[in-house]
Scaffold this active site. Structure first.
Site, PDB file in Angstrom:
ATOM      1  N   THR A   1       0.861  14.844   2.011  1.00 53.39           N
ATOM      2  CA  THR A   1       0.790  14.583   3.312  1.00 53.39           C
ATOM      3  C   THR A   1       2.045  15.075   4.115  1.00 53.39           C
ATOM      4  OG1 THR A   1      -0.755  12.622   3.143  1.00 53.39           O
ATOM      5  CG2 THR A   1       0.845  12.487   5.084  1.00 53.39           C
TER       6      THR A   1
ATOM      7  N   VAL B   1     -11.178   6.915   5.445  1.00 52.92           N
ATOM      8  CA  VAL B   1     -10.218   7.206   6.343  1.00 52.92           C
ATOM      9  C   VAL B   1      -9.005   6.484   5.645  1.00 52.92           C
ATOM     10  CG1 VAL B   1      -9.180   6.703   8.625  1.00 52.92           C
ATOM     11  CG2 VAL B   1     -11.456   7.311   8.477  1.00 52.92           C
TER      12      VAL B   1
ATOM     13  N   GLY C   1       1.218   8.222   0.878  1.00 53.47           N
ATOM     14  CA  GLY C   1       1.195   7.724  -0.511  1.00 53.47           C
ATOM     15  C   GLY C   1      -0.414   7.184  -0.555  1.00 53.47           C
TER      16      GLY C   1
ATOM     17  N   GLY D   1      -3.228   5.562   0.332  1.00 54.43           N
ATOM     18  CA  GLY D   1      -3.383   5.014   1.755  1.00 54.43           C
ATOM     19  C   GLY D   1      -4.034   3.527   1.667  1.00 54.43           C
TER      20      GLY D   1
HETATM   21  N1  ASP Z   1      -1.743   8.399   2.667  1.00 52.22           N
HETATM   22  C1  ASP Z   1      -2.611   9.570   2.582  1.00 52.22           C
HETATM   23  C2  ASP Z   1      -4.035   9.020   2.528  1.00 52.22           C
HETATM   24  O1  ASP Z   1      -4.276   8.056   1.820  1.00 52.22           O
HETATM   25  C3  ASP Z   1      -2.398  10.348   1.383  1.00 52.22           C
HETATM   26  C4  ASP Z   1      -1.027  10.923   1.320  1.00 52.22           C
HETATM   27  O2  ASP Z   1      -0.169  10.287   1.654  1.00 52.22           O
HETATM   28  O3  ASP Z   1      -0.882  12.032   0.652  1.00 52.22           O
HETATM   29  O4  ASP Z   1      -4.786   9.481   3.211  1.00 52.22           O
END
Ligand code: ASP
Length: 371
Positions: A237, A266, A289, A291
């Site tokens: 992300t 989501v 992280g 999510g």
């Molecule tokens: N936080 C994001 C999610 O869970 C994933 C990520 O941070 O790579 O959608």
């Protein structure tokens, strides 16, 4: 006597405008150069199991170069007097357009082989925010998040409706194929294969375990181990936080979510207060992280609340939430944050986190590993 009087009168006449000018001077000066001309800018490109030696030298070089390019694009915007919103958007656009990161081009695939993108942006001065989720055709989701904030009466729009709004706002739409990258596709196939093999061997019921350090029940049903173990499957992300010349804080985040996520899932990124938050009274935060954990803890807002109610310094507040609360609940990932004085914080409980910031002397710093 007359001569003295007229001399005095002339002197007063000449003096008056000068002293009036003198009295106004500080005000004018203050308007022209704000009391807090300090600028601050930080970005991240995801957190996860990134250990020294995991990346080939070429890949590491490519990550570092793209992070630096995005960092400098955002910082230059701030130096040119642009708003934090412009800076955050400029940096995130570059990362969204790069296949290296899990946002825009290069987004991970859902369990049924689609790309579903989420993003959010927030302005600390007004507490205005815009968020979008489940997009399949918007090239740069952060642009749509900003349009939701600035051009609609809403905070969050999802799926087809959000894409209809994108059309109305002339925001670039692309064919679903645009988001395809072989590497992300292969990563999904690998997880599907591993999951099939596992199901044949042992059909596992959903587990509910007690975290060792926490009284809170941890539901370990969310993601297959194969997703969590592979750094390329997980995270990537992108996000940015800014302190602009007017002393305003801004945060933005954009993501493809997590490999093998279920239809309609989501994550934390577009949930204001979970993965994205900005408040001029406290800080701007962008997270990355697992999510589900960030949503359950309201990570970004929690960091802000510790600063607001406990007067905690930014790094301490960030570590409290990431290294204690998130860790104890069984989640992982990290955040970048900046406060109204330009103090910056990075905190993560994963092996590594792609991150870059402008240091005290105005130089760009790019970091990947824990130490
Ligand atoms: N936080 C994001 C999610 O869970 C994933 C990520 O941070 O790579 O959608």
């Amino acid at each position: 006597m007359k001569k003295i009087l007229s001399f005095l009168l002339i002197a007063v006449f000449i003096q008056l405008p000068i002293s009036a000018q003198k009295a106004r001077l500080p005000e004018i000066k203050q308007l022209q150069s704000p009391q807090n001309p300090k600028l601050g800018f930080m970005i991240h490109g995801g957190a996860g199991v990134i250990r020294r030696g995991d990346l080939s030298p070429e890949k590491e070089k490519a990550y570092r170069a793209k992070l630096e390019e995005a960092l400098l694009a955002g910082y230059k915007a701030l130096q040119n007097g642009k708003s934090g919103l412009d800076a955050v958007q400029a940096a995130i656009n570059l990362l969204e357009d790069s296949p290296l990161f899990n946002a825009g081009k290069g987004a991970v695939f859902t369990a049924d082989g689609k790309n579903e993108l989420d993003a959010a942006i927030m302005e600390g001065k007004t507490l205005k925010a815009g968020a979008v989720a489940g997009l399949r055709h918007v090239k740069n989701p952060i642009n749509l998040a900003r349009a939701v904030m600035e051009k609609s009466p809403h905070v969050m729009m999802i799926g087809n409706g959000a894409e209809q709004f994108a059309k109305e706002q002339n925001i670039e739409l692309v064919d679903e194929k645009y988001f395809f990258t072989q590497e992300r596709w292969d990563a999904l196939q690998k997880v599907i294969k591993q999951e099939k093999e596992k199901q044949i061997q042992t059909p596992k019921p959903e587990k509910s375990i007690q975290s060792p350090k926490s009284k809170v029940q941890v539901l370990k049903t969310e993601m297959p181990q194969s997703v969590l173990e592979n750094p390329y499957n997980k995270f990537g992300t992108v996000g940015a936080v800014a302190l602009d010349k007017d002393g305003n804080l801004t945060a933005g985040t954009s993501t493809g979510g997590m490999t093998y996520k279920k239809y309609g899932r989501v994550g934390d990124v577009p949930i204001i207060g979970a993965g994205t938050y900005a408040n001029n009274e406290t800080c701007a935060v962008s997270a990355t992280g697992w999510g589900e954990f960030f949503i359950r803890l309201g990570v970004a807002r929690d960091i802000s609340a510790l600063m607001e109610y406990n007067a905690m310094p930014i790094q301490q507040a960030a570590d409290r939430v990431i290294k204690q609360k998130l860790q104890n609940l069984g989640g992982d990932g990290g955040i970048i944050a900046i406060d109204k004085y330009g103090n910056m914080a990075v905190s993560f409980n994963s092996e590594g986190m792609y991150r870059a910031y402008i240091d005290g002397s105005g130089k760009p710093v790019v970091e990947i590993y824990k130490d």
